[in-house]
Design a protein around this motif. Structure first.
Motif, PDB file in Angstrom:
ATOM      1  N   GLN A   4       0.857  -1.183   0.000  1.00 59.89           N
ATOM      2  CA  GLN A   4       0.000   0.000   0.000  1.00 59.89           C
ATOM      3  C   GLN A   4       0.897   1.238   0.000  1.00 59.89           C
ATOM      4  OE1 GLN A   4      -3.379  -0.064  -0.152  1.00 59.89           O
ATOM      5  NE2 GLN A   4      -3.200  -2.278  -0.286  1.00 59.89           N
ATOM      6  N   PRO A   5       1.110   1.874  -1.154  1.00 59.46           N
ATOM      7  CA  PRO A   5       2.015   3.030  -1.198  1.00 59.46           C
ATOM      8  C   PRO A   5       1.492   4.194  -0.376  1.00 59.46           C
ATOM      9  CG  PRO A   5       0.840   2.802  -3.265  1.00 59.46           C
ATOM     10  CD  PRO A   5       0.492   1.603  -2.439  1.00 59.46           C
ATOM     11  N   ALA A  45       6.210   3.327  -6.368  1.00 58.94           N
ATOM     12  CA  ALA A  45       4.766   3.114  -6.471  1.00 58.94           C
ATOM     13  C   ALA A  45       4.225   3.623  -7.800  1.00 58.94           C
ATOM     14  CB  ALA A  45       4.055   3.821  -5.324  1.00 58.94           C
ATOM     15  N   TYR A  46       4.967   4.504  -8.456  1.00 58.31           N
ATOM     16  CA  TYR A  46       4.480   5.109  -9.690  1.00 58.31           C
ATOM     17  C   TYR A  46       5.307   4.711 -10.905  1.00 58.31           C
ATOM     18  CZ  TYR A  46       2.207   7.544  -5.990  1.00 58.31           C
ATOM     19  OH  TYR A  46       1.489   7.813  -4.850  1.00 58.31           O
ATOM     20  N   ASN A  47       6.270   3.819 -10.706  1.00 57.40           N
ATOM     21  CA  ASN A  47       7.096   3.313 -11.791  1.00 57.40           C
ATOM     22  C   ASN A  47       6.920   1.798 -11.817  1.00 57.40           C
ATOM     23  OD1 ASN A  47       9.292   2.114 -13.169  1.00 57.40           O
ATOM     24  ND2 ASN A  47      10.508   3.969 -12.884  1.00 57.40           N
ATOM     25  N   PHE A  54       1.358 -15.534   0.835  1.00 64.30           N
ATOM     26  CA  PHE A  54       0.741 -15.171  -0.446  1.00 64.30           C
ATOM     27  C   PHE A  54       0.992 -13.701  -0.746  1.00 64.30           C
ATOM     28  CE2 PHE A  54      -1.688 -18.447   1.686  1.00 64.30           C
ATOM     29  CZ  PHE A  54      -1.731 -19.443   0.723  1.00 64.30           C
ATOM     30  N   VAL A  55       0.940 -13.365  -2.026  1.00 58.21           N
ATOM     31  CA  VAL A  55       1.080 -11.986  -2.467  1.00 58.21           C
ATOM     32  C   VAL A  55      -0.263 -11.516  -2.978  1.00 58.21           C
ATOM     33  CG1 VAL A  55       2.169 -10.459  -4.139  1.00 58.21           C
ATOM     34  CG2 VAL A  55       3.501 -12.286  -3.066  1.00 58.21           C
ATOM     35  N   ASP A  56      -0.706 -10.355  -2.486  1.00 58.85           N
ATOM     36  CA  ASP A  56      -1.956  -9.782  -2.960  1.00 58.85           C
ATOM     37  C   ASP A  56      -1.664  -9.076  -4.279  1.00 58.85           C
ATOM     38  OD1 ASP A  56      -4.387  -8.630  -3.419  1.00 58.85           O
ATOM     39  OD2 ASP A  56      -4.361  -7.325  -1.664  1.00 58.85           O
TER      40      ASP A  56
END
Length: 73
Positions: A27-28, A35-37, A67-69
């Protein structure tokens, strides 16, 4: 001094050892450039998962509990 990955790996192992399942979710905070690249974001997740899969007990204990969301927000 331990780095963030070391502390996270320890935490994951403790949670799983207590019978929990773990979902890693990013969650950035709007202050992190990755988070934007997209390429940098994917690279950071690959590094994280390489740390997780390198844990000595990954195959026996962690593989089906971490696990990865993958849902994007």
């Amino acid at each position: 001094m331990e780095n963030t990955y070391t502390r996270l790996m320890w935490t994951l192992q403790v949670f799983v050892s207590q019978g929990m399942y773990v979902i890693l979710d990013y969650q950035p905070m709007h202050t992190e450039p990755q988070a934007y690249n997209v390429n940098e974001f994917v690279c950071k997740w690959r590094v994280l998962m390489s740390y997780v899969m390198a844990l000595p007990n990954f195959q026996n204990d962690l593989k089906d509990r971490i696990f990865v969301d993958g849902e994007s927000t």
